[in-house]
Design a protein around this motif. Structure first.
Motif, PDB file in Angstrom:
ATOM      1  N   ASN A  49       0.250   3.252   1.402  1.00  0.00           N
ATOM      2  CA  ASN A  49       0.843   2.260   0.654  1.00  0.00           C
ATOM      3  C   ASN A  49       0.585   2.033  -0.499  1.00  0.00           C
ATOM      4  O   ASN A  49       1.013   1.542  -1.371  1.00  0.00           O
ATOM      5  CB  ASN A  49       0.846   1.113   1.595  1.00  0.00           C
ATOM      6  CG  ASN A  49       2.094   1.216   2.597  1.00  0.00           C
ATOM      7  OD1 ASN A  49       3.255   2.046   2.626  1.00  0.00           O
ATOM      8  ND2 ASN A  49       1.892   0.599   3.729  1.00  0.00           N
ATOM      9  N   LYS A  50      -0.963   1.832  -0.676  1.00  0.00           N
ATOM     10  CA  LYS A  50      -1.687   1.560  -2.179  1.00  0.00           C
ATOM     11  C   LYS A  50      -1.076   2.480  -3.140  1.00  0.00           C
ATOM     12  O   LYS A  50      -0.706   1.982  -4.318  1.00  0.00           O
ATOM     13  CB  LYS A  50      -3.182   1.719  -2.054  1.00  0.00           C
ATOM     14  CG  LYS A  50      -3.918   1.150  -3.051  1.00  0.00           C
ATOM     15  CD  LYS A  50      -3.802  -0.654  -2.772  1.00  0.00           C
ATOM     16  CE  LYS A  50      -4.472  -1.217  -3.800  1.00  0.00           C
ATOM     17  NZ  LYS A  50      -4.608  -2.634  -3.915  1.00  0.00           N
ATOM     18  N   ARG A  83       0.511  -4.285   9.684  1.00  0.00           N
ATOM     19  CA  ARG A  83      -0.662  -3.292   9.560  1.00  0.00           C
ATOM     20  C   ARG A  83      -0.349  -1.969  10.465  1.00  0.00           C
ATOM     21  O   ARG A  83      -1.043  -0.961  10.155  1.00  0.00           O
ATOM     22  CB  ARG A  83      -2.028  -3.819   9.730  1.00  0.00           C
ATOM     23  CG  ARG A  83      -2.099  -4.949   8.823  1.00  0.00           C
ATOM     24  CD  ARG A  83      -3.630  -5.590   8.843  1.00  0.00           C
ATOM     25  NE  ARG A  83      -4.583  -4.559   8.456  1.00  0.00           N
ATOM     26  CZ  ARG A  83      -5.949  -4.778   8.753  1.00  0.00           C
ATOM     27  NH1 ARG A  83      -6.448  -5.918   9.241  1.00  0.00           N
ATOM     28  NH2 ARG A  83      -6.768  -3.876   8.207  1.00  0.00           N
ATOM     29  N   LYS A  98      -2.627   4.188   6.702  1.00  0.00           N
ATOM     30  CA  LYS A  98      -1.673   3.376   6.209  1.00  0.00           C
ATOM     31  C   LYS A  98      -1.708   2.695   5.123  1.00  0.00           C
ATOM     32  O   LYS A  98      -0.876   2.704   4.042  1.00  0.00           O
ATOM     33  CB  LYS A  98      -0.962   2.663   7.319  1.00  0.00           C
ATOM     34  CG  LYS A  98       0.189   1.687   7.026  1.00  0.00           C
ATOM     35  CD  LYS A  98       0.966   0.911   8.054  1.00  0.00           C
ATOM     36  CE  LYS A  98       1.782  -0.110   7.352  1.00  0.00           C
ATOM     37  NZ  LYS A  98       2.888  -0.707   8.203  1.00  0.00           N
ATOM     38  N   GLU A  99      -3.000   2.028   4.952  1.00  0.00           N
ATOM     39  CA  GLU A  99      -3.336   1.099   3.899  1.00  0.00           C
ATOM     40  C   GLU A  99      -3.473   1.837   2.729  1.00  0.00           C
ATOM     41  O   GLU A  99      -2.810   1.674   1.552  1.00  0.00           O
ATOM     42  CB  GLU A  99      -4.683   0.384   4.085  1.00  0.00           C
ATOM     43  CG  GLU A  99      -4.988  -0.730   3.371  1.00  0.00           C
ATOM     44  CD  GLU A  99      -6.187  -1.279   3.744  1.00  0.00           C
ATOM     45  OE1 GLU A  99      -6.527  -1.622   5.093  1.00  0.00           O
ATOM     46  OE2 GLU A  99      -7.274  -1.552   3.197  1.00  0.00           O
ATOM     47  N   ARG A 131      -4.947   2.702  10.754  1.00  0.00           N
ATOM     48  CA  ARG A 131      -4.876   1.626   9.814  1.00  0.00           C
ATOM     49  C   ARG A 131      -5.029   1.964   8.545  1.00  0.00           C
ATOM     50  O   ARG A 131      -4.428   1.471   7.328  1.00  0.00           O
ATOM     51  CB  ARG A 131      -5.480   0.435  10.617  1.00  0.00           C
ATOM     52  CG  ARG A 131      -5.406  -0.892   9.891  1.00  0.00           C
ATOM     53  CD  ARG A 131      -6.238  -1.934  10.627  1.00  0.00           C
ATOM     54  NE  ARG A 131      -5.144  -2.331  12.059  1.00  0.00           N
ATOM     55  CZ  ARG A 131      -5.180  -3.164  12.612  1.00  0.00           C
ATOM     56  NH1 ARG A 131      -6.281  -4.233  12.358  1.00  0.00           N
ATOM     57  NH2 ARG A 131      -4.295  -3.614  13.614  1.00  0.00           N
ATOM     58  N   ASN A 183       3.571  -6.424   5.360  1.00  0.00           N
ATOM     59  CA  ASN A 183       2.367  -7.023   5.780  1.00  0.00           C
ATOM     60  C   ASN A 183       1.899  -6.538   7.150  1.00  0.00           C
ATOM     61  O   ASN A 183       0.929  -6.909   7.779  1.00  0.00           O
ATOM     62  CB  ASN A 183       2.193  -8.624   5.606  1.00  0.00           C
ATOM     63  CG  ASN A 183       2.224  -9.008   4.255  1.00  0.00           C
ATOM     64  OD1 ASN A 183       1.432  -8.161   3.428  1.00  0.00           O
ATOM     65  ND2 ASN A 183       2.799  -9.965   3.843  1.00  0.00           N
TER      66      ASN A 183
END
Ligand code: HXC
Length: 262
Positions: free
Chosen positions: A217-218, A98, A213-214, A210, A96
């Motif tokens: 990771n998805k 970020r 990365k999001e 940010r 979690n």
């Protein structure tokens, strides 16, 4: 932002970069609850710190971390493990965070130590690092994502062999199998390399980092169609950002240079 802890060292070695070093040398950085509570606190502090844009996680030359603390687990019963949700506090914090986390792995990264390294966004190691999931030898199994993340990275057959026998694999193999993004000749070079990459990332648009990365990771926990939709939405959203406007002249320059090459 820097606090003092008992089992980890936290430093800001270059602009925008936080460095967390496990510091339980006599137990080969075994991941005790006390260490993990400190690690969670340090990660959350750096994640909330406006001056930090990337985080490097490392241990010593001898051990990244030799696993969960065996002495703490020895007398654990099923009811206690279940009631206290053993492991959850640490295995759910890192995913979690970020800001990007780079693990610089030297020496032993075993059991929970290997799982912790696999939670990082980028993994660097030295060729002599030793990775493994030896839990089977203790009558347990990986409990912090090892069976899932390692299998996704190296495939079922290799993961089965490692997890069912507890045999280790080297840093060189980690590079060959796609576990590590870069493999270095020494521990010192590994940490230096991780700090350099973290510095580079820290110089990029924070918003784009940010978002990147999001969306990457998805891809790890969703199907392709849903992942592509998600990526496109975040991609569109970034055109509303100031960073994208500032970045525009550079993009045009890159485009015109590319056209000259044609
Ligand atoms: C607690 C540990 C430890 C661990 C090492 N130590 N690993 N203490 N938990 N996981 C301690 C030893 O007890 C010893 O302390 C000191 O560190 C040095 O270890 P040595 O064995 O003397 O060193 P060496 O001969 O160099 O061997 C290194 C090693 C070996 C190969 C890494 O220590 C080892 O096999 N450790 C256990 C690794 C392991 O099984 N990890 C998985 C744990 S299970 P003293 O006080 O005796 O000098 C796990 C479950 C995860 O991680 C589940 C979800 C999180």
């Amino acid at each position: 932002v820097i606090k003092t802890y008992d089992h980890i060292l936290v430093d800001l070695p270059k602009p925008g970069v936080g460095l967390i070093t496990f510091n339980r040398p006599r137990a080969l950085n075994a991941l005790s609850t006390a260490l993990f509570l400190e690690l969670n606190d340090a990660l959350q502090t750096l994640d909330n710190d406006d001056d930090t844009n990337a985080i490097v996680l490392t241990g010593s030359e001898k051990a990244f971390a030799a696993g969960a603390d065996i002495k703490e687990m020895k007398d654990l019963s099923f009811s206690k493990a279940y009631n206290t949700n053993f492991i959850t506090s640490w295995s759910s914090t890192i995913p979690n965070i970020r800001k990007p986390i780079i693990a610089a792995v030297n020496g032993h990264a075993l059991g929970g130590g290997c799982e912790l390294a696999l939670m990082a966004d980028i993994l660097y190691c030295s060729s002599s690092a030793t990775f493994g999931q030896p839990e089977i030898k203790l009558g347990i199994i990986p409990g912090a994502g090892g069976s899932q993340r390692l299998t996704a990275l190296i495939g079922k057959s290799r993961a089965m062999e490692l997890i069912l026998t507890g045999k280790t694999f080297s840093g060189t193999e980690a590079g060959q199998w796609g576990v590590a993004a870069q493999v270095f000749d020494s521990a010192e070079e590994c940490v230096r390399g991780a700090l350099e990459t973290a510095g580079k990332i820290a110089g990029m648009s924070r918003l784009s980092v940010r978002a990147a990365k999001e969306v990457v990771n998805k891809s790890q926990d969703t199907g392709l169609r849903e992942g592509l939709d998600y990526e496109r939405k975040v991609f569109h959203g970034l055109f509303g950002s100031k960073d994208q406007k500032i970045g525009e002249p550079m993009s045009l320059e890159i485009i015109s240079n590319a056209l000259h090459l044609l």
